[in-house]
Scaffold this motif. Structure first.
Motif, PDB file in Angstrom:
ATOM      1  N   SER A   4       0.851  -1.179   0.000  1.00  0.00           N
ATOM      2  CA  SER A   4       0.000   0.000   0.000  1.00  0.00           C
ATOM      3  C   SER A   4       0.889   1.231   0.000  1.00  0.00           C
ATOM      4  CB  SER A   4      -0.903   0.007   1.245  1.00  0.00           C
ATOM      5  OG  SER A   4      -1.755   1.136   1.230  1.00  0.00           O
TER       6      SER A   4
ATOM      7  N   LEU B  94      -3.395  -2.531  -2.152  1.00  0.00           N
ATOM      8  CA  LEU B  94      -4.606  -2.426  -1.348  1.00  0.00           C
ATOM      9  C   LEU B  94      -4.547  -1.190  -0.449  1.00  0.00           C
ATOM     10  CD1 LEU B  94      -4.881  -6.122  -0.086  1.00  0.00           C
ATOM     11  CD2 LEU B  94      -6.281  -5.067  -1.869  1.00  0.00           C
TER      12      LEU B  94
ATOM     13  N   GLU C  47      -6.009  -0.333   5.311  1.00  0.00           N
ATOM     14  CA  GLU C  47      -6.951  -1.022   6.191  1.00  0.00           C
ATOM     15  C   GLU C  47      -7.224  -2.459   5.757  1.00  0.00           C
ATOM     16  OE1 GLU C  47      -7.760   3.372   6.142  1.00  0.00           O
ATOM     17  OE2 GLU C  47      -7.539   1.798   4.617  1.00  0.00           O
ATOM     18  N   GLN C  48      -6.925  -2.789   4.492  1.00  0.00           N
ATOM     19  CA  GLN C  48      -7.222  -4.122   3.976  1.00  0.00           C
ATOM     20  C   GLN C  48      -6.001  -5.035   3.891  1.00  0.00           C
ATOM     21  OE1 GLN C  48      -9.423  -3.907   0.276  1.00  0.00           O
ATOM     22  NE2 GLN C  48     -10.668  -2.193   0.999  1.00  0.00           N
TER      23      GLN C  48
ATOM     24  N   ASP D  24      -6.087  -8.472   5.523  1.00  0.00           N
ATOM     25  CA  ASP D  24      -6.891  -9.516   4.876  1.00  0.00           C
ATOM     26  C   ASP D  24      -6.054 -10.362   3.931  1.00  0.00           C
ATOM     27  OD1 ASP D  24      -9.222  -8.623   6.120  1.00  0.00           O
ATOM     28  OD2 ASP D  24      -9.613  -7.165   4.535  1.00  0.00           O
TER      29      ASP D  24
ATOM     30  N   PRO E 210      -6.190  -3.694  12.413  1.00  0.00           N
ATOM     31  CA  PRO E 210      -6.785  -4.818  11.665  1.00  0.00           C
ATOM     32  C   PRO E 210      -5.938  -6.087  11.730  1.00  0.00           C
ATOM     33  CG  PRO E 210      -6.869  -2.803  10.360  1.00  0.00           C
ATOM     34  CD  PRO E 210      -5.970  -2.519  11.532  1.00  0.00           C
TER      35      PRO E 210
END
Length: 265
Positions: free
Chosen positions: A32, A53, A56-57, A60, A80
């Motif tokens: 990112s 991404l 925040e992702q 995942d 996260p």
């Protein structure tokens, strides 16, 4: 193990290329950056191109998330990851002092926050000494004046860095105060405080010194187990606020994860 990197400045780029070149058991899965387009050229040349991404992702798409971003983004990167029981490697250690609840969040969900040695030296010794009793910890940092440009403390106090022609002490206080006033410069003080006696008992001096070309940190520790002092002179990276050794410290930390021999606490 999948690794994601938040921030593709001097440190993040070096770490990404090192993972792609080969670190046992790791693969670069996601990245990112504020302007991901400007990194398209070298990212497309990697053996295994990661997905881009939002920060925040990243959790995942990875088992380990490495924070190499501005300190204001630490919470959105770390929370996260640790809330999913994953590992977050944090370079902006100063931000942890203002987001201490992230440590409890990691504990609750089985996650882990790792602060690598970075631009400092001797954190193993400080960590060992803290098992006993540490009486005092002091750190003195000297940087070329331009390496302190943009720091909130410098701006708020109207310090003219261009006018400094001799070594000048521009700050003295606790590690907590230093982290607030110099968030991009003094993560070393925060890391030192977390390893030892905490941010309110770790004392810090910051010098703007036009006679030095390297970011220099000197640590003095007095404990019931030992008394020691250490000094390191870091060669700045492309970003004068950051030493080249910081990226190497992250790479060394990653290599330790699966190494058959680990040296150091």
């Amino acid at each position: 193990m999948r690794v994601a990197i938040a921030g593709l400045g001097a440190i993040g780029t070096s770490v990404a290329k090192a993972i792609d070149a080969g670190i046992d058991g790791l693969v670069l899965s996601a990245v990112s950056a504020q302007s991901i387009e400007k990194h398209h050229g070298w990212l497309s040349e990697l053996k295994s191109a990661p997905v881009a991404l939002p920060v925040e992702q990243l959790a995942d798409a990875a088992d380990i998330v490495i924070e190499c971003a501005p300190s204001k983004l630490v919470r959105s990167i770390v929370a996260p990851a640790v809330s999913r029981g994953k590992t977050a490697i944090v370079l902006s250690a100063g931000a942890l002092l203002e987001n201490a609840d992230l440590i409890e969040l990691a504990r609750k969900h089985g996650g882990q926050i790792v602060v690598p040695t970075g631009a400092l030296i001797g954190l193993d010794a400080v960590t060992a000494a803290s098992v006993g009793t540490i009486h005092s910890v002091r750190m003195s940092t000297r940087k070329p004046p331009r390496g302190l440009a943009g720091a909130p403390y410098v701006i708020d106090h109207g310090i003219d860095l261009d006018g400094i022609t001799a070594p000048s002490k521009i700050f003295e206080g606790t590690a907590r105060e230093a982290a607030k006033g110099f968030p991009a410069n003094i993560n070393v003080a925060a890391a030192l405080s977390l390893a030892g006696v905490g941010p309110d008992r770790t004392m810090v001096e910051i010098w703007a010194d036009p006679t030095v070309t390297r970011n220099t940190h000197r640590i003095e520790v007095d404990a019931d187990s030992a008394r020691f002092s250490m000094m390191i002179e870091n060669i700045p990276s492309e970003n004068p606020k950051t030493g080249r050794i910081t990226a190497l410290s992250v790479i060394a930390c990653l290599r330790k994860l699966r190494a058959p021999l680990r040296v150091g606490t």
